[in-house]
Enzyme design. Structure first.
Site, short mmCIF file in Angstrom:
data_model
loop_
_atom_site.label_atom_id
_atom_site.label_comp_id
_atom_site.label_asym_id
_atom_site.label_seq_id
_atom_site.Cartn_x
_atom_site.Cartn_y
_atom_site.Cartn_z
N ASP A 113 -30.12 38.62 -54.52
CA ASP A 113 -29.91 38.81 -55.96
C ASP A 113 -29.10 40.05 -56.30
OD1 ASP A 113 -31.30 36.55 -56.81
OD2 ASP A 113 -33.21 37.55 -56.50
N HIS B 258 -37.65 42.77 -49.82
CA HIS B 258 -38.01 41.36 -49.65
C HIS B 258 -39.30 41.28 -48.85
CE1 HIS B 258 -37.66 37.08 -48.69
NE2 HIS B 258 -36.83 37.04 -49.72
N1 CMC Z 1 -37.67 49.40 -55.21
C1 CMC Z 1 -38.49 50.41 -54.89
N2 CMC Z 1 -39.56 50.29 -54.07
C2 CMC Z 1 -39.80 49.08 -53.56
C3 CMC Z 1 -38.99 47.98 -53.85
C4 CMC Z 1 -37.89 48.18 -54.70
N3 CMC Z 1 -37.09 47.16 -55.02
N4 CMC Z 1 -39.46 46.90 -53.20
C5 CMC Z 1 -40.55 47.29 -52.55
N5 CMC Z 1 -40.75 48.62 -52.74
C6 CMC Z 1 -41.81 49.43 -52.14
C7 CMC Z 1 -43.14 49.20 -52.83
O1 CMC Z 1 -43.35 50.12 -53.87
C8 CMC Z 1 -44.14 49.36 -51.70
O2 CMC Z 1 -44.34 50.73 -51.51
P1 CMC Z 1 -45.80 51.25 -50.97
O3 CMC Z 1 -45.99 50.61 -49.63
O4 CMC Z 1 -45.64 52.73 -50.92
O5 CMC Z 1 -46.78 50.76 -51.99
C9 CMC Z 1 -43.38 48.83 -50.47
O6 CMC Z 1 -41.98 48.98 -50.79
C10 CMC Z 1 -43.66 47.36 -50.17
O7 CMC Z 1 -43.45 46.62 -51.37
P2 CMC Z 1 -44.37 45.42 -51.82
O8 CMC Z 1 -44.22 45.21 -53.28
O9 CMC Z 1 -45.77 45.63 -51.31
O10 CMC Z 1 -43.71 44.25 -51.00
P3 CMC Z 1 -43.77 42.72 -51.31
O11 CMC Z 1 -43.39 42.04 -50.04
O12 CMC Z 1 -45.07 42.35 -51.92
O13 CMC Z 1 -42.64 42.52 -52.43
C11 CMC Z 1 -40.56 42.10 -53.50
C12 CMC Z 1 -41.37 42.01 -52.19
C13 CMC Z 1 -39.27 41.30 -53.34
C14 CMC Z 1 -41.38 41.45 -54.65
C15 CMC Z 1 -40.24 43.59 -53.82
O14 CMC Z 1 -39.45 44.13 -52.78
C16 CMC Z 1 -39.56 43.77 -55.16
O15 CMC Z 1 -40.24 43.84 -56.19
N6 CMC Z 1 -38.18 43.83 -55.18
C17 CMC Z 1 -37.46 43.88 -56.43
C18 CMC Z 1 -37.35 42.48 -57.03
C19 CMC Z 1 -36.37 41.62 -56.27
O16 CMC Z 1 -35.25 42.01 -55.96
N7 CMC Z 1 -36.78 40.35 -56.01
C20 CMC Z 1 -35.92 39.35 -55.39
C21 CMC Z 1 -36.42 38.91 -54.05
S1 CMC Z 1 -35.17 37.99 -53.15
C22 CMC Z 1 -34.91 36.55 -54.09
C23 CMC Z 1 -36.07 35.66 -54.10
O17 CMC Z 1 -36.53 35.21 -53.04
O18 CMC Z 1 -36.55 35.33 -55.20
#
Ligand code: CMC
Length: 428
Positions: free
Chosen positions: A363, A306
């Site tokens: 989720d 998240h």
């Molecule tokens: N699985 C594997 N690696 C992950 C995941 C994951 N679910 N989430 C983040 N990472 C890694 C990512 O690869 C990155 O690694 P690095 O720093 O080496 O590049 C690091 O963790 C930070 O991730 P980010 O994408 O830069 O973080 P963000 O804050 O931009 O993204 C997120 C947050 C929710 C989009 C992401 O965690 C994700 O894609 N999760 C899966 C989708 C998900 O479950 N979304 C629902 C969110 S909660 C409900 C809502 O509010 O809608």
């Protein structure tokens, strides 16, 4: 609110910037005068360090895993409140007394019907359209049917349109489902609760009485509470940005639904259950964990991670508990739940997830409950949209009521060609 100043040095120039203090959470450096005084912008794609507005609705402490609506912890609301009461709280700032809650519930109940011509509007969609596609279209179309509540400068119009959106969303979502399976639409039954009514319109058929199971109604209501608002997330920011231009609330909420649909946001509940079903059995989990860690593989653990929570999402805690309650009430089990629990255990003990502070989010478990209740995965995000509507309209109202409200207009770091002269086609 101004606590102290921050000093920014830009070459020879030095600028004092006020630091504003909220009631909880990080202080913010007020950079509103930065461009006028220095000619510089700040750069923060994805808004990782930017407070886009002032708000008194919802507070998240991502490090501690805390979520408060108007100060009340989400766990307490999920346990003791109802979706109607939480909606009132979000919209009005305080918990209602019994008479006020009755009045509010009565008002919402009286707005549950859709204009009859909207029935025809559904027929324009392909039979197998995704419910979110239908929701985007139908909610946007509400502005064509309810002109009498679209003057956003009139607080009474804003109130009526907010009530209409909250009230009509269950009917819109249930009909999206009915349309996709070829069953007749059921009109709302206003003798039922908000949630009971939605369950009946979704799963009932005209030929038979539909009995709303209290345990399922309670679980569904709790899921709605857990999704009601979440501060300045992507879809809420979309609603605010759309609304900042003066667009009507139906159009703004349609924009919010479009944003919510993406798999990184509300679409993750659908993607999470699909992923768990694809994993199938616990012995295959390590393979998926390795894939999630592999930089060359786009796969991510859906329902994990998240932007704000760097601890367990408090909504996921309630969701996990609710899975057990629903299974018990319906006397069912689902091997996917075992897979989910084991996946959580293995991921949380893995260095990659620990270092990046990736925990289950709202989720991760919600799809298992919704599936047990009987919803197909394509409806999951539609249910999220239904519940989040109250947050969207509360945030939209807060923004529009602010006399200092301005159109949202970010700037950019331009990296395209500098000015050049047009070359006629015959010379290229
Ligand atoms: N699985 C594997 N690696 C992950 C995941 C994951 N679910 N989430 C983040 N990472 C890694 C990512 O690869 C990155 O690694 P690095 O720093 O080496 O590049 C690091 O963790 C930070 O991730 P980010 O994408 O830069 O973080 P963000 O804050 O931009 O993204 C997120 C947050 C929710 C989009 C992401 O965690 C994700 O894609 N999760 C899966 C989708 C998900 O479950 N979304 C629902 C969110 S909660 C409900 C809502 O509010 O809608």
């Amino acid at each position: 609110m101004v606590d102290n100043n921050a000093t920014l040095n830009l070459g020879e120039q030095s600028l004092d910037l006020p630091v504003l203090e909220g009631s909880c959470g990080p202080d913010v450096v007020d950079i509103r005068k930065l461009y006028a005084q220095t000619g510089n912008f700040t750069y923060d794609p994805g808004f990782t360090s930017t407070a886009s507005c002032e708000s008194a609705l919802t507070f998240i402490d991502g490090e501690e895993g805390v979520l408060l609506h108007r100060g009340y912890p989400i766990g307490q609301l999920a346990e003791s409140s109802s979706f109607m009461e939480t909606s009132y709280l979000l919209l009005n700032g305080e918990l209602p007394d019994q008479d006020t809650l009755n009045d509010f519930t009565h008002t919402i109940t009286r707005h549950t019907m859709l204009h009859d011509q909207l029935r025809q509007f559904y027929q324009g969609f392909r039979r197998d359209a995704h419910p979110m596609a239908i929701m985007c279209g139908v909610v946007g179309a509400l502005s064509a049917f309810y002109h009498d509540s679209t003057d956003i400068s009139d607080p009474e119009h804003r109130k009526i349109s907010s009530h209409r959106l909250i009230a009509k969303m269950p009917t819109i979502a249930a009909w999206a489902y009915k349309y996709s399976i070829g069953q007749p639409f059921l009109q709302p039954d206003n003798s039922l609760s908000y949630t009971g009514n939605f369950l009946r319109m979704t799963f009932g058929v005209p030929a038979e009485e539909y009995e709303v199971l209290p345990a399922v109604e309670r679980a569904m209501d709790r899921i709605f509470i857990l999704h009601a608002d979440h501060e300045q997330n992507a879809s809420t920011s979309t609603v605010r940005l759309a609304g900042s231009s003066g667009a009507n609330p139906f159009a703004c909420v349609a924009a919010g639904i479009a944003c919510l649909w993406g798999p990184a946001h509300g679409g993750a509940n659908e993607a999470a259950l699909n992923m768990l079903q694809e994993i199938g059995t616990p012995d295959r989990i390590p393979e998926y964990i390795e894939r999630a860690k592999d930089k060359n593989d786009p796969f991510r653990l859906m329902g994990f991670g998240h932007r704000v929570y760097k601890n367990y999402d408090p909504r996921a805690t309630v969701m996990q508990k609710t899975v057990r309650e629903v299974f018990e009430a319906l006397n069912v089990t689902d091997p996917v739940f075992e897979t989910a629990l084991r996946l959580e255990e293995l991921a949380l003990s893995d260095d990659y997830f620990a270092e990046k502070k990736l925990f289950p989010n709202v989720d991760f478990y919600s799809g298992i409950i919704l599936s047990a209740i009987g919803f197909p995965t394509t409806m999951f995000t539609a249910l999220f949209a239904l519940a989040r509507t109250v947050g969207w309209v509360a945030q939209w109202n807060e923004m529009i009521s602010d006399p200092g409200q301005k159109i949202g207009r970010p700037r950019q770091l331009y990296t395209g060609p500098t000015q050049r002269d047009y070359i006629s086609l015959d010379k290229r």
